[in-house]
Design a protein around this motif. Sequence first.
Motif, PDB file in Angstrom:
ATOM      1  N   ASP A 252       5.331   3.665   7.240  1.00 16.19           N
ATOM      2  CA  ASP A 252       4.967   4.370   6.002  1.00 16.19           C
ATOM      3  C   ASP A 252       3.448   4.534   6.022  1.00 16.19           C
ATOM      4  O   ASP A 252       2.721   3.755   5.432  1.00 16.19           O
ATOM      5  CB  ASP A 252       5.427   3.573   4.785  1.00 16.19           C
ATOM      6  N   ARG A 286       8.594  -3.248   7.205  1.00 17.68           N
ATOM      7  CA  ARG A 286       7.856  -2.001   6.995  1.00 17.68           C
ATOM      8  C   ARG A 286       6.371  -2.212   7.286  1.00 17.68           C
ATOM      9  O   ARG A 286       5.749  -3.140   6.766  1.00 17.68           O
ATOM     10  CB  ARG A 286       8.016  -1.510   5.551  1.00 17.68           C
ATOM     11  N   ALA A 288       2.870  -0.322   6.817  1.00 13.06           N
ATOM     12  CA  ALA A 288       2.346   0.764   5.991  1.00 13.06           C
ATOM     13  C   ALA A 288       0.832   0.841   6.121  1.00 13.06           C
ATOM     14  O   ALA A 288       0.161  -0.161   6.358  1.00 13.06           O
ATOM     15  CB  ALA A 288       2.741   0.567   4.522  1.00 13.06           C
TER      16      ALA A 288
END
Length: 386
Positions: A252, A286, A288
């Motif tokens: 992300d 994740r 990011a």
Amino acid sequence: MILATDQHPDGRGLSPVALQFIALRDAVMDRWEREVRARVEGAGDLLAPVLTNTLPAFLDNIAEALSPDHPRRHGASGTTSPSAHGDERARMTPFGPDQVIHEYQILREAIATETKGRIALDEAHWTIIDRSINAATREAIRTFTRIHDDLRRKVAAALSHDMRTPLAVIDYGAQVISLAPDLDVARRTASRIEENSARLKTMMSDLLDALTFQGAAKMPLRLTRFDVRDLVGELCEQYGQGAGRHIRFEADSDSVVGFWCRDALRRSVENLVNNAIKYGNGGTIRIAAHATRGRLMLSVHNDGNPIPEDRHDRIFDYLHREGGVAAGDGWGVGLPFVKAVADSHGGSVSVDSGPDTGTTFLIDVPVDSRPFVDGAPRPAAAGQSA
């Protein structure tokens, strides 16, 4: 874009008031920066990324706390972001405790001014905002004071080291006196000088051992210009191929071009991902990366057992190992290395962890780290290419 330290991109559980609060984040920060530069001694000459520090994420933490369905109790709960703020203030500014307190007071004023007539904040909302700012101030000052105490101890250690030379002279002089013929008083005096000299040297050696802090110096960094999105993509691909079929990796990342040490950032994220694999629940991890107000926010998030809040700061200590859930062989040197990398870039690292939000480690550093790294080329003047 939600910039809270838990780094959830979807605004999960946020109320309409919270979303309105987030929409005013930049307006609050603009007013705060103007007021702090005008009213806080030593703030006028600070570069914008240093002044901004961890506050954009803190404002979004407050927004989460304003949401009844969000688990964050107040803006400083579950996160070491306020401690990171105090750490940076101690390392990178001429501020004293009064200035740190004053800037938080100005932040409350900026929130009140910018939200007036735009958001319907009731008494319960303001109780949360006040509790958030008060808690953040306490945590920031606690860390700020500890950092300065450490610096004073290092100065004492350095002075002790410098005093070894005159002690050696005293020791040598005492030996010379002891060789003088028929000077009984001189010999007795020399004997006492020798004894006390040896005692002082032993005490100084013990003092140096006690005050030496491992890893205190900045890391040597080789800065290059690159897009952090490329690094995030490479890491997701690298781990996606070998971490196990049950673990899913998500990227992300915005396109953020800046000046950092690519190898050091890569190794830092690898340490965080390895911890996420080891301590997470085997689900999604994740990575990011986003930018705001001249700061890069690079994070690794996983779900699973949270880190107890009373251990949040200690896990960054050199060679600290936790004995809690799934500790195994512990955190080791990985997290202190990540902290050293963030510190050396002119930024900080924080952890946000809770049973309902998972665990996020957030590296928060200037987009252009050249002004904060010794030996790095200085940024080009306005109107010149970087």
